[in-house]
Design a protein around this motif. Structure first.
Motif, mmCIF file in Angstrom:
data_model
loop_
_atom_site.group_PDB
_atom_site.id
_atom_site.type_symbol
_atom_site.label_atom_id
_atom_site.label_comp_id
_atom_site.label_asym_id
_atom_site.label_seq_id
_atom_site.Cartn_x
_atom_site.Cartn_y
_atom_site.Cartn_z
ATOM 1 N N ALA A 162 0.792 -1.304 -0.037
ATOM 2 C CA ALA A 162 -0.042 0.015 0.004
ATOM 3 C C ALA A 162 0.895 1.173 0.012
ATOM 4 C CB ALA A 162 -1.026 0.252 1.435
ATOM 5 N N ARG A 163 2.090 1.215 0.485
ATOM 6 C CA ARG A 163 3.113 2.551 0.354
ATOM 7 C C ARG A 163 3.361 2.929 -0.997
ATOM 8 N NH1 ARG A 163 7.321 1.962 5.318
ATOM 9 N NH2 ARG A 163 6.050 1.267 6.975
ATOM 10 N N PHE A 164 3.511 1.683 -1.734
ATOM 11 C CA PHE A 164 3.759 1.888 -3.198
ATOM 12 C C PHE A 164 2.393 2.695 -3.878
ATOM 13 C CE2 PHE A 164 7.007 -1.179 -2.126
ATOM 14 C CZ PHE A 164 8.255 -0.716 -2.791
ATOM 15 N N GLU A 165 1.256 2.277 -3.558
ATOM 16 C CA GLU A 165 0.069 2.721 -4.109
ATOM 17 C C GLU A 165 -0.008 4.243 -3.486
ATOM 18 O OE1 GLU A 165 -2.879 0.102 -2.350
ATOM 19 O OE2 GLU A 165 -2.420 -1.492 -3.947
ATOM 20 N N SER A 166 0.463 4.678 -2.593
ATOM 21 C CA SER A 166 0.410 6.038 -2.201
ATOM 22 C C SER A 166 1.288 7.073 -2.712
ATOM 23 C CB SER A 166 0.368 6.083 -0.614
ATOM 24 O OG SER A 166 1.510 5.913 -0.133
ATOM 25 N N GLN A 167 2.280 6.432 -3.371
ATOM 26 C CA GLN A 167 3.314 7.124 -3.975
ATOM 27 C C GLN A 167 3.345 7.704 -5.322
ATOM 28 O OE1 GLN A 167 6.018 8.550 -2.318
ATOM 29 N NE2 GLN A 167 5.268 7.543 -0.189
ATOM 30 N N SER A 168 3.469 8.983 -5.694
ATOM 31 C CA SER A 168 2.820 9.265 -6.915
ATOM 32 C C SER A 168 4.366 9.542 -7.943
ATOM 33 C CB SER A 168 2.299 10.709 -6.910
ATOM 34 O OG SER A 168 3.080 11.768 -6.291
ATOM 35 N N SER A 169 5.543 9.442 -7.229
ATOM 36 C CA SER A 169 6.898 9.608 -7.822
ATOM 37 C C SER A 169 7.996 8.429 -8.288
ATOM 38 C CB SER A 169 7.369 10.778 -7.051
ATOM 39 O OG SER A 169 7.832 10.267 -5.697
ATOM 40 N N LEU A 170 6.957 7.257 -8.332
ATOM 41 C CA LEU A 170 7.721 6.073 -8.384
ATOM 42 C C LEU A 170 8.419 5.924 -9.998
ATOM 43 C CD1 LEU A 170 5.433 3.238 -6.790
ATOM 44 C CD2 LEU A 170 7.503 4.428 -5.921
ATOM 45 N N MET A 171 8.229 6.888 -10.615
ATOM 46 C CA MET A 171 8.623 6.779 -12.157
ATOM 47 C C MET A 171 10.198 7.367 -11.983
ATOM 48 S SD MET A 171 6.619 5.561 -14.158
ATOM 49 C CE MET A 171 7.559 6.259 -15.901
ATOM 50 N N HIS A 172 10.733 7.744 -10.921
ATOM 51 C CA HIS A 172 11.859 8.093 -10.845
ATOM 52 C C HIS A 172 12.727 6.934 -10.709
ATOM 53 C CE1 HIS A 172 11.672 12.509 -10.956
ATOM 54 N NE2 HIS A 172 10.479 12.346 -9.831
ATOM 55 N N LEU A 173 12.254 5.784 -10.084
ATOM 56 C CA LEU A 173 13.327 4.644 -9.720
ATOM 57 C C LEU A 173 13.523 3.709 -10.728
ATOM 58 C CD1 LEU A 173 11.349 3.665 -6.450
ATOM 59 C CD2 LEU A 173 13.250 5.201 -6.859
ATOM 60 N N ASP A 174 14.533 3.313 -10.522
ATOM 61 C CA ASP A 174 15.128 2.092 -11.276
ATOM 62 C C ASP A 174 15.642 0.706 -10.326
ATOM 63 O OD1 ASP A 174 16.652 0.218 -12.752
ATOM 64 O OD2 ASP A 174 18.220 1.361 -13.574
ATOM 65 N N MET A 175 14.603 -0.058 -10.493
ATOM 66 C CA MET A 175 14.771 -1.228 -9.472
ATOM 67 C C MET A 175 15.018 -2.595 -10.207
ATOM 68 S SD MET A 175 11.394 -2.222 -6.913
ATOM 69 C CE MET A 175 11.253 -3.622 -6.175
ATOM 70 N N TYR A 176 15.632 -3.311 -9.193
ATOM 71 C CA TYR A 176 16.171 -4.563 -9.606
ATOM 72 C C TYR A 176 15.686 -5.495 -8.551
ATOM 73 C CZ TYR A 176 19.410 -8.303 -11.871
ATOM 74 O OH TYR A 176 19.775 -9.146 -12.351
ATOM 75 N N HIS A 177 14.780 -6.345 -8.752
ATOM 76 C CA HIS A 177 13.843 -7.055 -7.818
ATOM 77 C C HIS A 177 14.086 -8.363 -8.083
ATOM 78 C CE1 HIS A 177 9.618 -7.935 -6.212
ATOM 79 N NE2 HIS A 177 10.491 -8.457 -5.565
ATOM 80 N N THR A 178 14.358 -9.364 -7.003
ATOM 81 C CA THR A 178 14.272 -10.728 -7.198
ATOM 82 C C THR A 178 13.912 -11.542 -6.031
ATOM 83 O OG1 THR A 178 16.562 -11.327 -5.804
ATOM 84 C CG2 THR A 178 16.961 -10.583 -8.153
ATOM 85 N N ILE A 179 13.323 -12.617 -6.237
ATOM 86 C CA ILE A 179 12.824 -13.705 -5.113
ATOM 87 C C ILE A 179 13.039 -15.072 -5.617
ATOM 88 C CG2 ILE A 179 10.541 -13.908 -6.241
ATOM 89 C CD1 ILE A 179 11.045 -13.573 -2.552
ATOM 90 N N GLY A 180 13.419 -16.045 -4.750
ATOM 91 C CA GLY A 180 13.625 -16.996 -4.966
ATOM 92 C C GLY A 180 12.461 -18.141 -4.777
ATOM 93 N N LEU A 181 12.560 -19.199 -5.884
ATOM 94 C CA LEU A 181 11.451 -19.958 -6.059
ATOM 95 C C LEU A 181 11.215 -21.012 -4.797
ATOM 96 C CD1 LEU A 181 12.053 -20.886 -9.695
ATOM 97 C CD2 LEU A 181 10.020 -19.522 -8.900
ATOM 98 N N GLU A 182 12.271 -21.091 -4.051
ATOM 99 C CA GLU A 182 12.042 -22.127 -2.745
ATOM 100 C C GLU A 182 11.737 -21.039 -1.677
ATOM 101 O OE1 GLU A 182 15.647 -24.384 -2.497
ATOM 102 O OE2 GLU A 182 15.587 -24.862 -4.474
ATOM 103 N N GLU A 183 11.271 -19.867 -1.735
ATOM 104 C CA GLU A 183 10.918 -18.931 -0.651
ATOM 105 C C GLU A 183 9.599 -19.112 -0.483
ATOM 106 O OE1 GLU A 183 13.334 -15.426 -0.056
ATOM 107 O OE2 GLU A 183 14.009 -15.699 -2.163
ATOM 108 N N ASP A 184 8.706 -20.241 -0.850
ATOM 109 C CA ASP A 184 7.405 -20.167 -0.419
ATOM 110 C C ASP A 184 7.148 -20.736 0.924
ATOM 111 O OD1 ASP A 184 8.466 -22.644 -1.562
ATOM 112 O OD2 ASP A 184 6.695 -23.459 -2.316
ATOM 113 N N ASP A 185 8.251 -21.289 1.664
ATOM 114 C CA ASP A 185 7.931 -21.933 2.819
ATOM 115 C C ASP A 185 9.274 -22.318 3.293
ATOM 116 O OD1 ASP A 185 7.261 -23.135 5.190
ATOM 117 O OD2 ASP A 185 6.820 -24.934 4.307
ATOM 118 N N PHE A 186 9.904 -21.333 4.278
ATOM 119 C CA PHE A 186 11.146 -21.421 4.804
ATOM 120 C C PHE A 186 11.273 -20.916 6.084
ATOM 121 C CE2 PHE A 186 11.179 -17.271 3.219
ATOM 122 C CZ PHE A 186 11.965 -16.455 4.061
#
Length: 241
Positions: A162-186
């Motif tokens: 929800a924090r991202f939804e309230s921000q109007s200036s995200l177009m400034h960002l360059d983001m590299y986002h990763t998640i592991g496939l085995e992170e569904d239960d650890f």
């Protein structure tokens, strides 16, 4: 302040915002010269980026090959698990003030003591797990100050999205986002069972059309540095080329 090239240094930093003192690490590159302006990398869970990620070694390899620009690496380590939650977790009691500390006190100190470019596009925030959530918090709160963020398996819940939804200036960002496939239960560092995969997929769906530049990867592996470490080289090429 010690400035020996090729070495990780640390200082005790007194914060007026939090009325507390924090350890701050900084790495001076082997070819450092104050005749050149440098980009800045700030890592949260800094000691883990140096110890397990060996970030400075990857930097030196890429720099020697002239694949990336000059940079100073700053580390924000955590002294214990409780401190890490209180400061880095979006739900931690010191989270918001530590975000402000990073953008104002820490960044002012970096620009004062090192020859930096002093623009948002030259600054990259990095974190994993709760530290990745913190890096994202800083970036979405101050997107003009910190334009680049590497988020490795961030902790995500509905309130955080929800924090991202309230921000109007995200177009400034360059983001590299990763998640592991085995992170569904650890098992998390606090010994709780956790599912990071589905919440991160939800965050990905939300961000994929809102950022200036957005790279998302689902990795083979779990919530460990063995999964994250190989990403540091392509991430530095992405942000520092």
């Amino acid at each position: 302040m010690e400035m020996t090239p090729g070495k990780i240094h640390s200082i005790d930093f007194k914060s007026e915002i939090l009325n507390d003192t924090y350890e701050i690490q900084y790495y001076i590159p082997k070819n450092f010269s104050d005749l050149y302006k440098h980009r800045v990398i700030i890592t949260f869970d800094g000691q883990d980026f140096f110890r397990f990620g060996q970030l400075e070694r990857t930097y030196e390899k890429l720099r020697e090959a002239e694949e990336i620009d000059r940079a100073i690496i700053i580390g924000v380590p955590y002294p214990d698990v409780d401190w890490r939650y209180d400061h880095f977790s979006p739900n931690g009691k010191h989270h918001e003030k530590f975000v402000s500390f990073t953008a104002h006190e820490l960044m002012s100190w970096v620009d004062e003591h090192f020859p930096t470019l002093k623009v948002g596009t030259s600054r990259t925030l990095m974190g994993e797990s709760l530290a990745a959530s913190f890096a994202l918090s800083v970036a979405i709160t101050y997107p003009a100050t910190f334009s680049n963020v590497l988020a490795l398996s961030p902790y995500v819940d509905d309130d955080f999205i929800a924090r991202f939804e309230s921000q109007s200036s995200l177009m400034h960002l360059d983001m590299y986002h990763t998640i592991g496939l085995e992170e569904d239960d650890f098992e998390s560092i606090s010994k709780d069972r956790a599912d990071f995969l589905m919440p991160n997929r939800k965050l990905h769906e939300h961000l994929s059309t809102r950022l200036l530049e957005y790279k998302y990867e689902e990795l083979d592996g779990g919530h460990i540095w063995k999964t994250w470490k190989p990403i540091l080289e392509p991430a530095m090429k992405h942000f520092l080329s």
